[in-house]
Design an enzyme around this catalytic site. Structure first.
Site, mmCIF file in Angstrom:
data_model
loop_
_atom_site.group_PDB
_atom_site.id
_atom_site.type_symbol
_atom_site.label_atom_id
_atom_site.label_comp_id
_atom_site.label_asym_id
_atom_site.label_seq_id
_atom_site.Cartn_x
_atom_site.Cartn_y
_atom_site.Cartn_z
ATOM 1 N N CYS A 1 0.854 -1.190 0.000
ATOM 2 C CA CYS A 1 0.000 0.000 0.000
ATOM 3 C C CYS A 1 0.890 1.241 0.000
ATOM 4 O O CYS A 1 2.097 1.136 0.243
ATOM 5 C CB CYS A 1 -0.942 0.003 1.205
ATOM 6 S SG CYS A 1 -0.123 0.283 2.802
ATOM 7 N N PRO A 2 0.348 2.415 -0.280
ATOM 8 C CA PRO A 2 1.179 3.611 -0.416
ATOM 9 C C PRO A 2 2.043 3.936 0.803
ATOM 10 O O PRO A 2 3.206 4.277 0.654
ATOM 11 C CB PRO A 2 0.162 4.714 -0.686
ATOM 12 C CG PRO A 2 -0.965 4.015 -1.365
ATOM 13 C CD PRO A 2 -1.040 2.662 -0.707
#
Length: 492
Positions: free
Chosen positions: A9-10
């Protein structure tokens, strides 16, 4: 069956590991075997080559570009988001079990084809969700690598202001004058180190957007394009454009067929050289100035916000943060706030504070509600309340996902209202924040910390009250339906 998976995920903090755990649990329930590589902020342990060879399918649950994806050439691949893995890991595994094996071909050719296709899918005219998802992955890849620089630089600058006041920026260069016995010198040192970290923001953003699009050969063009954007005053927006441009240019160059004698030096010499030259010329001569004008207009607009307009913006960003609890809409609001930090404007610092306040509300509100009104929540939700306290205090909005996944219609609207309120109050109070992460742990570095805490507490209280009332109404409605069904035979 045997699966291998990659989750990313970011921010690489919560969703990455929650998705991995969900996939492991779903595989265990199906009686399958799975090995998961978490490409998180703490680094990752690569999948063993033997596991990849033995795998029947590959699951890629990622909101950013997966590194070294060419390892999986020749394997059936199922792609999804981390949110899909958290909420429906079994579904991804079912897709993997049903996925057909790709046609066998030369591994080297497969890797080259993968790079070219993945890098140019958006530019080649891919439409619909696939194109939008790919673009978001590229942008989030750049943002995820930029966040550590923002965190380090922002915290050091905030610390320097706390130690030396807001005039510490006027202190002389520490290489010329540094007195270890004075607090002012240490404050100036922290400020100048933090400012140096901030200078990397746009180049790192552009470089890793390009990397997400076209792998390592695009790094140099991306970094240089980002540096050019800073030189001409195009800032964060220029970095976005430079990164996308560099990735597209290198991806296009990779599709040009060259003699075998030249192919060996293409990734390390020819592609970086030509890509850097093309991107540099375009940013310095063609695109830089127009983008700088747009960036200046955006900065002036932010600085001109005040009163009701500022509160409305805070409420909008706060609502977006709670809308999907760490998903794409949440990341859009967060990226907007982080990007504003590069402008250095007072309003941009207020926006960062509002976004962080809003992001802390959902987990803390649900933890509070599940603690005070435990009968309104299931046993699993009450168990999720314990980690939600720490996750919320750390500005990890994903701590609310276990509650929203089982009861979205009552949980999410309640969280949106409280988060929007916290964001609006924070903007109204004029609270500032230079740190992009940290939650309550960076409270001493917040401008007007008491008012900031008040905004967060009000947001938590509103959301906790609303979700409790919503669950109470829903429970009474269910009880009424149940009692009616029992009484109806008697009445008949």
């Amino acid at each position: 069956m045997r699966f291998v998976a990659v989750t990313a995920c970011p921010t690489g903090i919560a969703h990455t590991y929650m998705a991995a755990e969900a996939l492991e649990q779903a595989a265990a329930e199906r009686g399958d075997e799975i090995s998961v590589e978490t490409q998180g902020s703490a680094g990752s342990s690569p999948l063993a080559t033997a596991d990849i060879r033995a795998a029947d399918a590959v699951i890629l649950a990622a909101d950013v570009g997966v590194t070294e994806r060419e390892r999986f050439a020749g394997k059936p691949i199922v792609e999804g988001t981390v949110k899909q893995a958290v909420e429906n890991a079994a579904g991804l595994l079912e897709q993997g079990a049903a996925a057909p094996a790709p046609e066998q071909e030369d591994p080297h050719r497969a890797r080259e084809q993968h790079h070219a296709e993945s890098a140019t899918a958006g530019a080649a005219g891919a439409e619909g969700t696939g194109s939008a998802t790919r673009l978001r992955q590229w942008l989030m890849t750049g943002v995820s690598y930029m966040i550590p620089f923002v965190a380090a630089g922002g915290l050091l600058i905030a610390l320097s202001f706390a130690l030396g006041g807001y005039r510490i920026t006027e202190a002389p260069d520490v290489t010329e004058h540094f007195d270890p016995a004075t607090l002012t010198s240490w404050a100036a040192l922290a400020n100048q180190i933090g400012s140096a970290a901030f200078e990397f923001l746009v180049p790192v953003l552009a470089g890793f957007i390009a990397y997400g699009m076209a792998d390592r050969p695009a790094l140099a063009p991306g970094f240089v394009g980002g540096a050019a954007a800073m030189s001409v005053g195009a800032g964060f927006l220029g970095g976005l454009v430079a990164g996308l441009l560099a990735g597209a240019v290198v991806a296009g160059l990779r599709r040009v067929r060259v003699p075998k004698a030249v192919a060996g030096i293409m990734p390390v010499v020819v592609l970086p050289l030509l890509g850097t030259l093309i991107v540099g010329v375009l940013m310095f001569v063609v695109l830089g100035r127009p983008i700088a004008a747009v960036m200046t207009a955006l900065t002036d607009w932010l600085n001109g916000l005040g009163g009701a307009n500022a509160m409305l913006l805070g409420a909008l960003l706060g609502g977006m943060i709670a809308c999907d609890l760490g998903g794409p809409i949440n990341k859009v609001a967060y990226t907007f706030a982080v990007g504003g930090l590069t402008t250095g404007s007072e309003t941009a610092l207020e926006i960062m504070a509002a976004v962080m306040a809003a992001g802390m509300v959902p987990p803390l509100a649900l933890a509070l509600a599940a603690t005070l009104r435990s009968k309104r929540f299931t046993a699993a939700e009450r168990e999720s309340a314990r980690p939600a306290w720490l996750l919320g205090a750390s500005f990890i909005t994903e701590g609310a996902i276990p509650f929203a996944a089982t009861d979205p219609l009552r949980v999410i609207p309640s969280m949106i209202v409280g988060s929007a309120g916290a964001g609006a109050l924070s903007m109204m109070f004029g609270v500032t924040l230079r740190a992009p992460h940290g939650g309550l742990f960076v409270l001493p570095l917040v401008g007007s910390p008491a008012l900031y805490a008040l905004a967060i507490v009000v947001g938590i209280g509103v959301s906790a009250l609303l979700v409790t009332v919503a669950k109470s109404i829903g429970r009474r409605a269910a009880e009424n339906v149940g009692s009616a069904s029992v009484e109806s035979p008697v009445a008949a």
